[in-house]
Write a protein that holds these residues in place. Sequence first.
Motif, PDB file in Angstrom:
ATOM      1  N   GLY A 178       0.793  -1.222   0.000  1.00 17.40           N
ATOM      2  CA  GLY A 178       0.000   0.000   0.000  1.00 17.40           C
ATOM      3  C   GLY A 178       0.825   1.272   0.000  1.00 17.40           C
ATOM      4  O   GLY A 178       0.303   2.371   0.155  1.00 17.40           O
ATOM      5  N   PHE A 179       2.110   1.153  -0.200  1.00 13.41           N
ATOM      6  CA  PHE A 179       3.057   2.267  -0.097  1.00 13.41           C
ATOM      7  C   PHE A 179       2.646   3.465  -0.955  1.00 13.41           C
ATOM      8  O   PHE A 179       2.611   4.595  -0.472  1.00 13.41           O
ATOM      9  CB  PHE A 179       4.447   1.746  -0.496  1.00 13.41           C
ATOM     10  N   GLN A 180       2.319   3.239  -2.220  1.00 10.57           N
ATOM     11  CA  GLN A 180       1.952   4.340  -3.118  1.00 10.57           C
ATOM     12  C   GLN A 180       0.573   4.901  -2.765  1.00 10.57           C
ATOM     13  O   GLN A 180       0.369   6.119  -2.738  1.00 10.57           O
ATOM     14  CB  GLN A 180       1.960   3.891  -4.587  1.00 10.57           C
ATOM     15  N   GLY A 181      -0.374   4.016  -2.522  1.00 16.29           N
ATOM     16  CA  GLY A 181      -1.722   4.456  -2.205  1.00 16.29           C
ATOM     17  C   GLY A 181      -1.781   5.273  -0.929  1.00 16.29           C
ATOM     18  O   GLY A 181      -2.503   6.278  -0.846  1.00 16.29           O
ATOM     19  N   ILE A 182      -1.022   4.862   0.075  1.00 18.68           N
ATOM     20  CA  ILE A 182      -0.973   5.601   1.333  1.00 18.68           C
ATOM     21  C   ILE A 182      -0.354   6.973   1.118  1.00 18.68           C
ATOM     22  O   ILE A 182      -0.860   7.988   1.613  1.00 18.68           O
ATOM     23  CB  ILE A 182      -0.225   4.790   2.410  1.00 18.68           C
ATOM     24  N   ALA A 183       0.732   7.037   0.340  1.00 17.65           N
ATOM     25  CA  ALA A 183       1.353   8.334   0.037  1.00 17.65           C
ATOM     26  C   ALA A 183       0.359   9.246  -0.676  1.00 17.65           C
ATOM     27  O   ALA A 183       0.266  10.436  -0.369  1.00 17.65           O
ATOM     28  CB  ALA A 183       2.608   8.135  -0.811  1.00 17.65           C
ATOM     29  N   ALA A 184      -0.395   8.692  -1.613  1.00 13.78           N
ATOM     30  CA  ALA A 184      -1.386   9.487  -2.339  1.00 13.78           C
ATOM     31  C   ALA A 184      -2.485   9.962  -1.393  1.00 13.78           C
ATOM     32  O   ALA A 184      -2.902  11.125  -1.441  1.00 13.78           O
ATOM     33  CB  ALA A 184      -1.980   8.673  -3.488  1.00 13.78           C
ATOM     34  N   ALA A 185      -2.974   9.072  -0.527  1.00  9.48           N
ATOM     35  CA  ALA A 185      -4.073   9.408   0.381  1.00  9.48           C
ATOM     36  C   ALA A 185      -3.690  10.531   1.346  1.00  9.48           C
ATOM     37  O   ALA A 185      -4.551  11.296   1.780  1.00  9.48           O
ATOM     38  CB  ALA A 185      -4.514   8.170   1.151  1.00  9.48           C
ATOM     39  N   LYS A 186      -2.424  10.654   1.660  1.00  8.57           N
ATOM     40  CA  LYS A 186      -1.952  11.701   2.567  1.00  8.57           C
ATOM     41  C   LYS A 186      -1.844  13.062   1.878  1.00  8.57           C
ATOM     42  O   LYS A 186      -1.698  14.080   2.556  1.00  8.57           O
ATOM     43  CB  LYS A 186      -0.570  11.325   3.133  1.00  8.57           C
ATOM     44  N   LYS A 187      -1.915  13.063   0.566  1.00  8.52           N
ATOM     45  CA  LYS A 187      -1.654  14.284  -0.199  1.00  8.52           C
ATOM     46  C   LYS A 187      -2.905  15.146  -0.338  1.00  8.52           C
ATOM     47  O   LYS A 187      -3.981  14.656  -0.654  1.00  8.52           O
ATOM     48  CB  LYS A 187      -1.128  13.889  -1.592  1.00  8.52           C
ATOM     49  N   ASP A 188      -2.745  16.451  -0.124  1.00  6.20           N
ATOM     50  CA  ASP A 188      -3.827  17.389  -0.408  1.00  6.20           C
ATOM     51  C   ASP A 188      -4.137  17.316  -1.894  1.00  6.20           C
ATOM     52  O   ASP A 188      -3.232  17.162  -2.713  1.00  6.20           O
ATOM     53  CB  ASP A 188      -3.409  18.820  -0.055  1.00  6.20           C
TER      54      ASP A 188
END
Length: 183
Positions: free
Chosen positions: A32-42
């Motif tokens: 989930g590394f990429q998805g989590i990074a995306a979810a944290k992004k404004d």
Amino acid sequence: MVYEPREDSELLRDCVERFAFGRVLDMGTGSGFQGIAAAKKDGVEEVVCADIDAQALASAKENAEKDGVASKITFVKSDLFSAIDGFFDCIAFNPPYLPEDDETVGDVALESGESGREATDWFLAEFAEHLAEGGVLLLLQSTASDKGETEKYLVEHGFTTEKVASRRFFFEEIFVLKAMKCR
């Protein structure tokens, strides 16, 4: 086996943090590394994390819960696009890209056929049907399996491409291609 983030994952994550927006698809999510990074992004409204491996999806969900972003993510069991619906403003994919050898045979997180391109070629044949107007593709590649074939394919199918990140090792260069549909 869940692919643990390594240098290639970190390189792609840096690009996700720079370019992801709107509705994001993390194809082959692994941990989930990429998805989590995306979810944290404004500016990212929704994330879909897709993987063929149920264990990977469970790991991704657990990691998203630990990072407090699980409510922004949907987890989908899918063999590439087989269970994916709709359009995405950003699609990120870190495919298995190593050619099979005696050490990696059967390791679907790393190897992708004799040439190392099976997953990438299958992905390329289908992703455009899910990329929204004005959307971006972030695709990790390696010189171990790509000598320009991916960029050539994308250009021939109406996309502009740009190498937006790279890292060189003694045996390969890994890089992220950013592609957008030409208008």
